[in-house]
Design a protein around this motif. Structure first.
Motif, mmCIF file in Angstrom:
data_model
loop_
_atom_site.group_PDB
_atom_site.id
_atom_site.type_symbol
_atom_site.label_atom_id
_atom_site.label_comp_id
_atom_site.label_asym_id
_atom_site.label_seq_id
_atom_site.Cartn_x
_atom_site.Cartn_y
_atom_site.Cartn_z
ATOM 1 N N LEU A 196 0.829 -1.205 0.000
ATOM 2 C CA LEU A 196 0.000 0.000 0.000
ATOM 3 C C LEU A 196 0.865 1.258 0.000
ATOM 4 C CD1 LEU A 196 -2.764 -1.097 2.543
ATOM 5 C CD2 LEU A 196 -2.981 -0.885 0.060
ATOM 6 N N VAL A 197 2.019 1.208 0.675
ATOM 7 C CA VAL A 197 2.941 2.349 0.686
ATOM 8 C C VAL A 197 3.478 2.617 -0.712
ATOM 9 C CG1 VAL A 197 5.251 3.068 1.434
ATOM 10 C CG2 VAL A 197 3.590 2.248 3.115
ATOM 11 N N ILE A 198 3.820 1.536 -1.432
ATOM 12 C CA ILE A 198 4.313 1.698 -2.807
ATOM 13 C C ILE A 198 3.237 2.343 -3.674
ATOM 14 C CG2 ILE A 198 5.022 0.454 -4.894
ATOM 15 C CD1 ILE A 198 6.355 -1.616 -3.061
ATOM 16 N N VAL A 199 1.991 1.890 -3.529
ATOM 17 C CA VAL A 199 0.890 2.469 -4.299
ATOM 18 C C VAL A 199 0.689 3.936 -3.924
ATOM 19 C CG1 VAL A 199 -1.606 2.384 -4.687
ATOM 20 C CG2 VAL A 199 -0.271 0.264 -4.621
ATOM 21 N N ASN A 200 0.713 4.223 -2.626
ATOM 22 C CA ASN A 200 0.414 5.566 -2.148
ATOM 23 C C ASN A 200 1.528 6.558 -2.429
ATOM 24 O OD1 ASN A 200 -1.235 7.469 -0.798
ATOM 25 N ND2 ASN A 200 -0.037 7.222 1.055
ATOM 26 N N SER A 201 2.781 6.127 -2.384
ATOM 27 C CA SER A 201 3.911 7.043 -2.589
ATOM 28 C C SER A 201 4.515 6.907 -3.981
ATOM 29 C CB SER A 201 4.997 6.783 -1.538
ATOM 30 O OG SER A 201 4.578 7.166 -0.273
ATOM 31 N N GLY A 202 4.954 5.693 -4.295
ATOM 32 C CA GLY A 202 5.667 5.496 -5.547
ATOM 33 C C GLY A 202 4.828 5.766 -6.776
ATOM 34 N N LEU A 203 3.589 5.271 -6.777
ATOM 35 C CA LEU A 203 2.756 5.444 -7.964
ATOM 36 C C LEU A 203 2.264 6.881 -8.126
ATOM 37 C CD1 LEU A 203 0.704 2.121 -8.156
ATOM 38 C CD2 LEU A 203 2.851 2.747 -9.265
ATOM 39 N N ILE A 204 2.103 7.604 -7.027
ATOM 40 C CA ILE A 204 1.771 9.028 -7.126
ATOM 41 C C ILE A 204 2.909 9.771 -7.818
ATOM 42 C CG2 ILE A 204 1.545 11.164 -5.794
ATOM 43 C CD1 ILE A 204 -0.205 9.683 -3.837
ATOM 44 N N ALA A 205 4.147 9.518 -7.358
ATOM 45 C CA ALA A 205 5.309 10.167 -7.965
ATOM 46 C C ALA A 205 5.461 9.770 -9.426
ATOM 47 C CB ALA A 205 6.579 9.815 -7.181
ATOM 48 N N LEU A 206 5.296 8.484 -9.720
ATOM 49 C CA LEU A 206 5.443 8.006 -11.097
ATOM 50 C C LEU A 206 4.352 8.589 -11.996
ATOM 51 C CD1 LEU A 206 6.898 6.164 -13.106
ATOM 52 C CD2 LEU A 206 5.364 4.305 -12.397
ATOM 53 N N GLY A 207 3.115 8.601 -11.524
ATOM 54 C CA GLY A 207 2.023 9.151 -12.321
ATOM 55 C C GLY A 207 2.235 10.622 -12.651
ATOM 56 N N CYS A 208 2.632 11.402 -11.644
ATOM 57 C CA CYS A 208 2.889 12.830 -11.873
ATOM 58 C C CYS A 208 4.065 13.024 -12.824
ATOM 59 C CB CYS A 208 3.147 13.539 -10.546
ATOM 60 S SG CYS A 208 1.673 13.706 -9.504
ATOM 61 N N PHE A 209 5.086 12.183 -12.685
ATOM 62 C CA PHE A 209 6.249 12.301 -13.563
ATOM 63 C C PHE A 209 5.865 12.008 -15.011
ATOM 64 C CE2 PHE A 209 10.256 10.663 -15.426
ATOM 65 C CZ PHE A 209 11.034 11.791 -15.246
ATOM 66 N N LEU A 210 5.014 11.026 -15.236
ATOM 67 C CA LEU A 210 4.570 10.715 -16.595
ATOM 68 C C LEU A 210 3.747 11.864 -17.181
ATOM 69 C CD1 LEU A 210 3.616 6.942 -16.206
ATOM 70 C CD2 LEU A 210 5.644 7.907 -17.316
ATOM 71 N N ILE A 211 2.934 12.507 -16.343
ATOM 72 C CA ILE A 211 2.185 13.687 -16.798
ATOM 73 C C ILE A 211 3.146 14.802 -17.186
ATOM 74 C CG2 ILE A 211 0.602 15.515 -16.054
ATOM 75 C CD1 ILE A 211 -0.771 13.405 -14.275
ATOM 76 N N LEU A 212 4.198 14.986 -16.376
ATOM 77 C CA LEU A 212 5.214 15.995 -16.680
ATOM 78 C C LEU A 212 5.910 15.707 -18.005
ATOM 79 C CD1 LEU A 212 6.663 16.259 -13.089
ATOM 80 C CD2 LEU A 212 5.838 18.215 -14.377
ATOM 81 N N LEU A 213 6.291 14.451 -18.204
ATOM 82 C CA LEU A 213 6.956 14.081 -19.456
ATOM 83 C C LEU A 213 6.038 14.308 -20.652
ATOM 84 C CD1 LEU A 213 8.928 10.791 -18.658
ATOM 85 C CD2 LEU A 213 9.832 13.107 -18.978
ATOM 86 N N ALA A 214 4.765 13.962 -20.515
ATOM 87 C CA ALA A 214 3.813 14.176 -21.603
ATOM 88 C C ALA A 214 3.671 15.664 -21.916
ATOM 89 C CB ALA A 214 2.453 13.580 -21.226
ATOM 90 N N SER A 215 3.614 16.498 -20.879
ATOM 91 C CA SER A 215 3.494 17.946 -21.084
ATOM 92 C C SER A 215 4.688 18.486 -21.851
ATOM 93 C CB SER A 215 3.380 18.661 -19.730
ATOM 94 O OG SER A 215 2.239 18.246 -19.026
ATOM 95 N N TYR A 216 5.901 18.070 -21.440
ATOM 96 C CA TYR A 216 7.097 18.594 -22.095
ATOM 97 C C TYR A 216 7.289 18.023 -23.496
ATOM 98 C CZ TYR A 216 8.536 21.231 -18.096
ATOM 99 O OH TYR A 216 8.578 22.180 -17.110
ATOM 100 N N THR A 217 6.788 16.827 -23.745
ATOM 101 C CA THR A 217 6.834 16.271 -25.105
ATOM 102 C C THR A 217 5.968 17.115 -26.046
ATOM 103 O OG1 THR A 217 7.189 14.039 -24.247
ATOM 104 C CG2 THR A 217 6.405 14.232 -26.514
ATOM 105 N N VAL A 218 4.750 17.442 -25.592
ATOM 106 C CA VAL A 218 3.854 18.282 -26.395
ATOM 107 C C VAL A 218 4.461 19.664 -26.597
ATOM 108 C CG1 VAL A 218 1.569 19.353 -26.481
ATOM 109 C CG2 VAL A 218 1.814 17.016 -25.640
ATOM 110 N N ILE A 219 5.068 20.219 -25.544
ATOM 111 C CA ILE A 219 5.684 21.543 -25.640
ATOM 112 C C ILE A 219 6.820 21.544 -26.666
ATOM 113 C CG2 ILE A 219 7.136 23.200 -24.394
ATOM 114 C CD1 ILE A 219 5.414 22.602 -21.900
ATOM 115 N N LEU A 220 7.669 20.542 -26.624
ATOM 116 C CA LEU A 220 8.798 20.473 -27.554
ATOM 117 C C LEU A 220 8.326 20.365 -29.000
ATOM 118 C CD1 LEU A 220 11.272 18.142 -25.609
ATOM 119 C CD2 LEU A 220 11.540 20.587 -26.072
ATOM 120 N N PHE A 221 7.293 19.584 -29.237
ATOM 121 C CA PHE A 221 6.756 19.467 -30.598
ATOM 122 C C PHE A 221 6.158 20.787 -31.071
ATOM 123 C CE2 PHE A 221 6.984 14.830 -30.140
ATOM 124 C CZ PHE A 221 7.395 14.478 -31.425
#
Length: 309
Positions: A196-221
């Protein structure tokens, strides 16, 4: 809680047991903490005092500076005091409070950085609709959701950890009350809690990081069709933000996106995102941001002129 636990306090092993190293760490981390406070307070003062910086981008930057002050204050003062203390202890409820505040402000930083990436996406990819998308009400709502999300994360994380019984082991092989070191002391099966700790901490960080990467990919294009001057300015702003993102997220992945095991490197990695990153954030944003530098110069000139009068 009193019946379930025989532990009233915990003992930190800290970063080092060597007296000479502890004195060196005391001076070093005291300096780091002063830089964190001065740098982030200076950004807050600059943003609030200059009307030209009353924009969504700098509203979220001031949120980030406030988070950095609070986040480092959740751990740094106790750690610095322990360097010159013979017995590095913290009460049971002090440990609960530290874990709650540490994860609250840490998660708030993750959400604020994610919202800042959305702001850059709206400014660069939707310039004609930017003022509508990032209205004052929208900024307040996004900031409020960031803080409320962080509150929910921290409450769940702390509750998951401290609903377990702690019998006799009091020694935490760390300098703060974080989830993995504290879970090692529980006298119960922690398998489910670890997941549950991995879901609550790790996946929150990973999900936000993927959103960040998607935003910057669109920006670069989207920048491919812009003028060279427009690209330079956009990349400078986004580069500052992405640098901060990498400094914060990569250590978080190392600590929280894995099973509940501890490594000797964990304490050094934790120092990086609890102390070093909040110290570097003001430097990154001021050295690479002309608007902030110009505003600071004007404040300094105004202070000098007042002093001369």
């Amino acid at each position: 809680m009193e019946v379930a636990n025989n532990v009233t306090e915990f003992i930190f092993l800290g970063l080092s047991q060597d007296p000479g190293m502890q004195l060196m760490f005391f001076a070093l981390f005291l300096f780091f903490y002063i830089v964190i406070m001065v740098g982030n307070l200076l950004i807050l003062l600059t943003v609030f005092s200059d009307p030209r910086l009353h924009t969504p981008m700098y509203f979220f930057l001031s949120n980030l500076s406030f988070v950095d002050i609070a986040y480092s204050s959740a751990t740094a003062p106790k750690m610095i005091a322990d360097f010159v203390s013979e017995k590095k202890t913290i009460s049971y409820w002090g440990c609960v409070t530290q874990m709650f505040t540490f994860h609250f402000f840490g998660c708030a930083e993750i959400f604020v950085l994610t919202v800042m990436a959305f702001d850059r996406y709206a400014a660069i990819c939707q310039p004609l609709r930017y003022t509508t998308i990032m209205s004052a009400n929208a900024c307040i709502m996004l900031a409020s959701l960031s803080w409320l999300g962080a509150l929910g994360h921290s409450f769940v994380q702390t509750l998951l950890t401290f609903q377990l019984p702690f019998c006799h082991n009091q020694v935490i092989d760390h300098y703060l009350c974080d989830v993995h070191p504290v879970l090692k002391l529980a006298c119960a099966d922690t398998t489910l809690v670890n997941m549950l700790v991995i879901v609550n901490s790790g996946l929150i960080a990973l999900g936000c990081f993927l959103i960040l990467l998607a935003s910057y990919t669109v920006i670069l294009f989207s920048l491919r069709k812009r003028s060279s001057e427009s690209r330079r300015k956009a990349l400078s702003t986004c580069g500052s933000h992405f640098t901060v993102v990498m400094f914060f997220f990569v250590p978080c992945f190392f600590i929280y996106l894995r099973p509940s095991t501890t490594f000797p490197l964990d304490k050094a990695v934790s120092v990086f995102y609890t102390t070093i990153t909040p110290m570097l954030n003001p430097l990154i944003y001021t050295l690479r941001n002309e608007d902030v530098k110009n505003a600071m110069k004007q404040i300094w000139s105004h202070m000098v002129s007042l002093k001369e009068k």
